[in-house]
Design a protein around this motif. Structure first.
Motif, PDB file in Angstrom:
ATOM      1  N   GLU A  46       0.782  -1.367   0.079  1.00  0.00           N
ATOM      2  CA  GLU A  46      -0.092  -0.114   0.021  1.00  0.00           C
ATOM      3  C   GLU A  46       0.782   1.310  -0.243  1.00  0.00           C
ATOM      4  N   ARG A  47       2.041   1.511   1.009  1.00  0.00           N
ATOM      5  CA  ARG A  47       2.798   2.481   0.843  1.00  0.00           C
ATOM      6  C   ARG A  47       3.514   2.707  -0.334  1.00  0.00           C
ATOM      7  N   GLU A  48       3.860   1.597  -1.132  1.00  0.00           N
ATOM      8  CA  GLU A  48       4.582   1.761  -2.185  1.00  0.00           C
ATOM      9  C   GLU A  48       3.692   2.136  -3.329  1.00  0.00           C
ATOM     10  N   TYR A  49       2.697   1.430  -3.298  1.00  0.00           N
ATOM     11  CA  TYR A  49       1.504   1.950  -4.665  1.00  0.00           C
ATOM     12  C   TYR A  49       1.372   3.331  -4.518  1.00  0.00           C
ATOM     13  N   GLU A  50       1.115   3.879  -3.085  1.00  0.00           N
ATOM     14  CA  GLU A  50       0.298   5.160  -2.781  1.00  0.00           C
ATOM     15  C   GLU A  50       1.955   6.090  -3.418  1.00  0.00           C
ATOM     16  N   ARG A  51       3.078   5.869  -3.057  1.00  0.00           N
ATOM     17  CA  ARG A  51       3.945   6.504  -3.295  1.00  0.00           C
ATOM     18  C   ARG A  51       3.910   7.035  -4.851  1.00  0.00           C
ATOM     19  N   ARG A  52       3.952   5.640  -5.708  1.00  0.00           N
ATOM     20  CA  ARG A  52       3.704   5.716  -7.099  1.00  0.00           C
ATOM     21  C   ARG A  52       2.519   6.514  -7.882  1.00  0.00           C
ATOM     22  N   LEU A  53       1.521   6.478  -7.137  1.00  0.00           N
ATOM     23  CA  LEU A  53       0.343   7.038  -7.612  1.00  0.00           C
ATOM     24  C   LEU A  53       0.360   8.681  -7.246  1.00  0.00           C
ATOM     25  N   LEU A  54       0.833   8.997  -6.030  1.00  0.00           N
ATOM     26  CA  LEU A  54       1.007  10.450  -5.948  1.00  0.00           C
ATOM     27  C   LEU A  54       2.041  10.890  -6.689  1.00  0.00           C
ATOM     28  N   SER A  55       3.149  10.286  -7.183  1.00  0.00           N
ATOM     29  CA  SER A  55       4.142  10.853  -8.100  1.00  0.00           C
ATOM     30  C   SER A  55       3.215  11.182  -9.291  1.00  0.00           C
ATOM     31  N   VAL A  56       2.297  10.558  -9.792  1.00  0.00           N
ATOM     32  CA  VAL A  56       1.702  10.807 -10.961  1.00  0.00           C
ATOM     33  C   VAL A  56       0.689  12.011 -10.499  1.00  0.00           C
ATOM     34  N   ALA A  88       2.694   2.280 -15.711  1.00  0.00           N
ATOM     35  CA  ALA A  88       1.359   1.778 -15.027  1.00  0.00           C
ATOM     36  C   ALA A  88       1.327   0.512 -14.797  1.00  0.00           C
ATOM     37  N   ARG A  89       1.357  -0.115 -15.969  1.00  0.00           N
ATOM     38  CA  ARG A  89       1.419  -1.664 -15.828  1.00  0.00           C
ATOM     39  C   ARG A  89       2.180  -2.371 -15.112  1.00  0.00           C
ATOM     40  N   GLN A  90       3.521  -1.737 -15.015  1.00  0.00           N
ATOM     41  CA  GLN A  90       4.467  -2.335 -14.102  1.00  0.00           C
ATOM     42  C   GLN A  90       4.490  -1.860 -12.803  1.00  0.00           C
ATOM     43  N   SER A  91       3.801  -0.710 -12.281  1.00  0.00           N
ATOM     44  CA  SER A  91       3.490  -0.529 -11.027  1.00  0.00           C
ATOM     45  C   SER A  91       2.373  -1.242 -10.454  1.00  0.00           C
ATOM     46  N   ALA A  92       1.561  -1.503 -11.313  1.00  0.00           N
ATOM     47  CA  ALA A  92       0.178  -2.265 -10.883  1.00  0.00           C
ATOM     48  C   ALA A  92       0.960  -3.927 -10.661  1.00  0.00           C
ATOM     49  N   ALA A  93       1.856  -4.041 -11.570  1.00  0.00           N
ATOM     50  CA  ALA A  93       2.149  -5.636 -11.295  1.00  0.00           C
ATOM     51  C   ALA A  93       3.195  -5.642 -10.069  1.00  0.00           C
ATOM     52  N   ARG A 186      -4.381   8.541  -3.201  1.00  0.00           N
ATOM     53  CA  ARG A 186      -4.416   7.880  -1.951  1.00  0.00           C
ATOM     54  C   ARG A 186      -5.700   6.886  -1.699  1.00  0.00           C
ATOM     55  N   THR A 187      -6.790   7.229  -2.206  1.00  0.00           N
ATOM     56  CA  THR A 187      -7.900   6.395  -2.003  1.00  0.00           C
ATOM     57  C   THR A 187      -7.645   5.293  -3.164  1.00  0.00           C
ATOM     58  N   ILE A 188      -7.297   5.255  -4.078  1.00  0.00           N
ATOM     59  CA  ILE A 188      -6.908   4.165  -4.971  1.00  0.00           C
ATOM     60  C   ILE A 188      -6.005   3.156  -4.382  1.00  0.00           C
TER      61      ILE A 188
END
Length: 491
Positions: A46-56, A88-93, A186-188
């Motif tokens: 969750e933390r890593e995914y949030e970090r990546r989404l926040l960068s976008v 995006a695909r790699q981040s999701a994977a 953050r919600t995603i």
């Protein structure tokens, strides 16, 4: 001392028992918390995914704040969404891989005394497809961040023409879009990690014969009353719950902290067996008095459980059950892998901690482009289940004939990935520097690498792996190649 009782369904947070109501030790309290967190989604994911989404979302916010004309901002955001797709695909994977890792760890702990065939359970029919679908869905969510902002910017611009809004008001509304993107990111992150965790629990639970789960909430001040009322309630998988006007299971609602605790029972006619044990004479040959492996003699396995057991004797976790390619069999690939691994053990090469069939790591648009890959974070070799393994010998001859691979050996693929594993462990900092682009080829070095193979010229990691795989077959190289090999940490 037994753990404190669970609160009655519907109990409010203030009536929930503390982790240690009496004279518990801190060790007991820690065990209780660990049990409560067993089925919780991965916080690291969750933390890593949030970090990546926040960068976008940060890029979206910057584009809206610094681009004067709305039409220009819209065009910029739409172009950004297009180039974002592979990232995006790699981040999701990556997120799904971490969620799956923790989920599998929970099942291992849960299955110790259940007599379940853990390998079949962790593979399970449909797990690979489930993960692939989640990757596609989450990649779409990531790409939607700039696209939605672009669409809203257009709506604001069109609305201002009708209402005659002042430029200052329009600017404030546009700036607010950036904050909305940050909040949605953050919600995603929180929601999708939790939803992926619940989906994996459901798939594996149903495969093991489970019909439902116990709803567990986080038991903190942020728990919604409607979710707190569900705590401790048994829910059937085929009866999703209606909560706050939405339908789903524990962990599937926006910002939900709840998780399902699966209930699995034995079902007549369905047998799960523990891993096969080895004959005493084989055990004696494989292990010394202190239990350390002395040598490995490969013997062809008759089934996937035996193949996985053989890998375990080399201190590796193996799951060969995920193959779905046309032609050949998963058992053939398992024996192929184990034969090479046994030779590597004899050569005292470091082995990865795991080897598995996992489709999500490979390009769904061109599934045949890569047969295998090594992942440093999990120290595992993943195999592409869609690769034509039954044509492996012919494929490697083709690869060598076209100059793409350094040898024509059918064992080349495994030696190549094992070389990556050895390289990462022998030179972790250099390996990381190459992965992250801090160390790259010069033009002259790339020309030297091309003497080995086309794949070797891709980057220093591929170069070291290609040379290492060729050295196993006793192939020799010129001095300039070997000097470069040593420079980049070749063994």
């Amino acid at each position: 001392m037994p753990s404190p009782p669970n609160p009655a369904p519907g109990a409010s947070p203030s009536t929930w028992p503390l982790p240690w109501p009496n004279a518990w030790t801190f060790a007991d309290a820690a065990k209780e918390r660990e049990a409560q967190d067993l089925w919780a989604p991965s916080r690291a994911a969750e933390r890593e995914y949030e970090r990546r989404l926040l960068s976008v979302a940060g890029q979206v916010k910057t584009a809206l704040a610094t681009t004067g004309a709305l039409t220009k901002a819209e065009k910029l955001l739409r172009e950004y969404a297009k180039v974002l797709e592979p990232w995006a695909r790699q981040s999701a994977a990556n997120m799904l891989a971490e969620v799956e890792r923790k989920n599998a760890k929970a099942w291992r702990a849960h299955a110790k005394n259940m007599g379940l065939d853990l390998r079949a359970l962790l593979g399970g029919p449909g797990i690979g497809e489930l993960v692939r679908q989640k990757i596609e869905y989450n990649a779409g969510l990531i790409e939607s961040l700039p696209l939605e902002a672009a669409q809203k910017a257009v709506e604001i611009a069109e609305g201002s023409l009708v209402t005659g809004s002042r430029a200052e008001d329009i600017a404030k509304r546009i700036a607010a879009l950036g904050e909305v993107s940050m909040s949605r990111a953050r919600t995603i992150a929180r929601t999708e990690v939790s939803k992926a965790n619940t989906a994996l629990i459901q798939a594996r639970s149903e495969f093991a014969g489970g019909e439902g789960y116990i709803w567990r909430c986080a038991r903190n001040a942020r728990v919604r009353p409607s979710h707190g009322k569900k705590d401790g309630e048994y829910i059937k998988w085929d009866e999703p719950q209606l909560v706050d006007g939405m339908t789903g299971h524990a962990g599937e609602f926006p910002n939900c902290q709840c998780r399902p605790e699966p209930v699995v029972k034995s079902i007549a006619g369905r047998t799960y067996t523990p891993a096969l044990s080895m004959p005493p004479e084989t055990e004696k040959a494989l292990f010394g008095k202190k239990g350390a492996a002395q040598y490995i003699k490969f013997e062809r396995s008759d089934n996937l459980a035996q193949a996985a057991e053989f890998a375990e004797k080399m201190n590796m976790r193996a799951d060969y059950s995920g193959a779905n390619y046309i032609g050949g069999s998963a058992l053939d690939v398992a024996n192929y892998c184990n034969e090479v691994l046994a030779k590597a053990e004899d050569l005292k090469l470091p082995l990865p901690s795991a080897i598995r069939f996992e489709a999500q790591w490979f390009n769904p648009r061109n599934p045949l482009e890569s047969p295998a890959a090594y992942h440093r974070g999990d120290d595992k070799i993943v195999l592409n289940p869609n690769y034509p393994w039954h044509r492996l010998e012919d494929k490697m001859k083709e690869q060598h004939a076209t100059g793409h691979a350094s040898t024509a050996s059918k064992e080349h693929i495994m030696w190549h990935e094992l070389a990556h594993a050895a390289h990462a462990k022998a030179n972790p900092q250099l390996y990381a520097d190459i992965v992250e682009g801090r160390v790259v080829f010069t033009s002259a070095e790339r020309a030297v690498a091309r003497k080995v193979s086309g794949r070797a010229a891709a980057d220093p990691l591929e170069f070291v792996a290609e040379v290492s795989a060729a050295k196993i077959t006793k192939k020799s190289f010129a001095r300039d190649v070997m000097d470069l090999y040593k420079k980049f940490g070749g063994m």
